[in-house]
Design an enzyme around this catalytic site. Structure first.
Site, short mmCIF file in Angstrom:
data_model
loop_
_atom_site.label_atom_id
_atom_site.label_comp_id
_atom_site.label_asym_id
_atom_site.label_seq_id
_atom_site.Cartn_x
_atom_site.Cartn_y
_atom_site.Cartn_z
CB SER A 1 23.18 61.88 -24.01
OG SER A 1 24.42 62.19 -23.43
CE1 TYR B 1 25.39 57.36 -26.17
CE2 TYR B 1 26.19 59.50 -25.42
CZ TYR B 1 25.36 58.40 -25.26
OH TYR B 1 24.50 58.35 -24.20
#
Ligand SMILES: NC(=O)c1ccc[n+]([C@@H]2O[C@H](COP(=O)([O-])OP(=O)(O)OC[C@H]3O[C@@H](n4cnc5c(N)ncnc54)[C@H](OP(=O)(O)O)[C@@H]3O)[C@@H](O)[C@H]2O)c1
Length: 275
Positions: free
Chosen positions: A168, A181
């Site tokens: 990501s 995250y």
């Protein structure tokens, strides 16, 4: 089952080198054998719809049997040459070797693996509850490392294969709104860079996919989610990147310059921003 069960047969004299044969099959888009981990993910599902329409052979792994059955049935109707499935909680690293061995046996080989499972987690909760922080790191980093260790060694034995992994943009720089995250994805991105450095020379492509925000279940309900990237467009970019065997791809591509700018902000300024 151990890796030795997959020892490649010696190539007959005059035959095509396995790496060349693999590259040819990727460019010709002939029936590729593709393993998808986290196959009910919105992004993985959209990618698989394209691969199914190209007649790929797919083996899908997901933890929700009902969702998995729906996805598998849909991909068969779209033209997949084969759809095998297995239900598995990918957090259970003890079962990875058996699961992956079963998957590649069902496919009778593997050209591409797509790792798509992941959780966003709850940043506010993770700041107070280490168990939740550890869960995010386990699902997004430890479990993929376990899967990739087996898959990388399998591919190296054959001197062929492509491992495509969803990291990501959140891993490019820690931000207060999602740094748990983000750390899991930063760790994954670093692991993939090191793995690539080790096995690219063995004929195995390791591809890091860095999406910006995409409209899927993971982001549903987030502020501004109506402006997030369309999952089918993201899927098309991923399929193209796999065909070209690129090392790292930002999807949509605009995220490459955006993240370059974000990484370039001096820390003395960055630490005061509300990101
Ligand atoms: N959407 C975005 O904006 C975005 C941006 C950057 C990166 N990504 C990454 O892209 C990947 C796919 O995300 P997505 O947007 O497609 O999200 P999604 O639709 O929410 O899919 C996530 C998938 O991961 C599965 N999963 C989670 N934990 C699992 C476990 N322990 N075992 C097996 N499966 C598990 C979920 O299964 P269940 O359905 O059973 O829960 C779900 O199918 C993720 O790695 C995500 O971090 C997404």
């Amino acid at each position: 089952m151990t890796l030795s069960a997959f020892d490649p047969q010696p190539a007959p004299a005059g035959s095509v080198h396995p790496v060349q044969r693999h590259n040819a099959s990727l460019s010709a888009k002939v029936t590729r054998k593709i393993l998808v981990l986290g196959a009910t993910s919105g992004i993985a599902e959209a990618v698989c719809r394209i691969w199914a329409s190209q007649g790929a052979q797919l083996f899908l792994v997901a933890r929700n049997p009902e969702k998995l059955a729906v996805v598998a049935a849909d991909l068969k109707t779209r033209g997949a040459a084969y759809v095998g499935t297995a239900v598995a909680d990918l957090d259970d690293t003890e079962k990875h070797a058996e699961l992956l061995s079963h998957a590649v046996n069902s496919l009778t080989g593997m050209d591409v693996a797509l790792l798509a499972h992941g959780i966003l987690g709850d940043q506010a909760r993770a700041e107070q509850d280490f168990q939740h922080a550890a869960q995010i790191l386990h699902t997004n980093l430890v479990a993929p490392i376990s899967l990739l260790t087996w898959l990388a060694n399998y591919c190296v034995q054959r001197r062929a294969g492509l491992l495509a992994v969803l990291s990501s943009v959140a891993g490019d720089r820690g931000r207060k709104s999602n740094y748990l995250y983000g750390s899991s994805k930063a760790g994954l991105t670093a692991f993939l860079a090191g793995l690539r450095n080790r096995i690219d020379r063995e004929g195995v492509t390791v591809m890091t996919i860095k999406p910006g925000p995409v409209k899927t279940a993971m982001t549903a309900g987030m502020r501004g989610s109506e402006k997030f990237a369309d999952v089918d467009k993201v899927a098309q970019s991923i399929v193209t990147a796999v065909d070209k065997r690129v090392d790292t791809v930002y999807v949509p591509f605009q995220w490459a310059p955006i993240m370059w700018a974000v990484r370039s902000i001096p820390e003395r300024i960055f630490k005061k921003l509300n990101l």
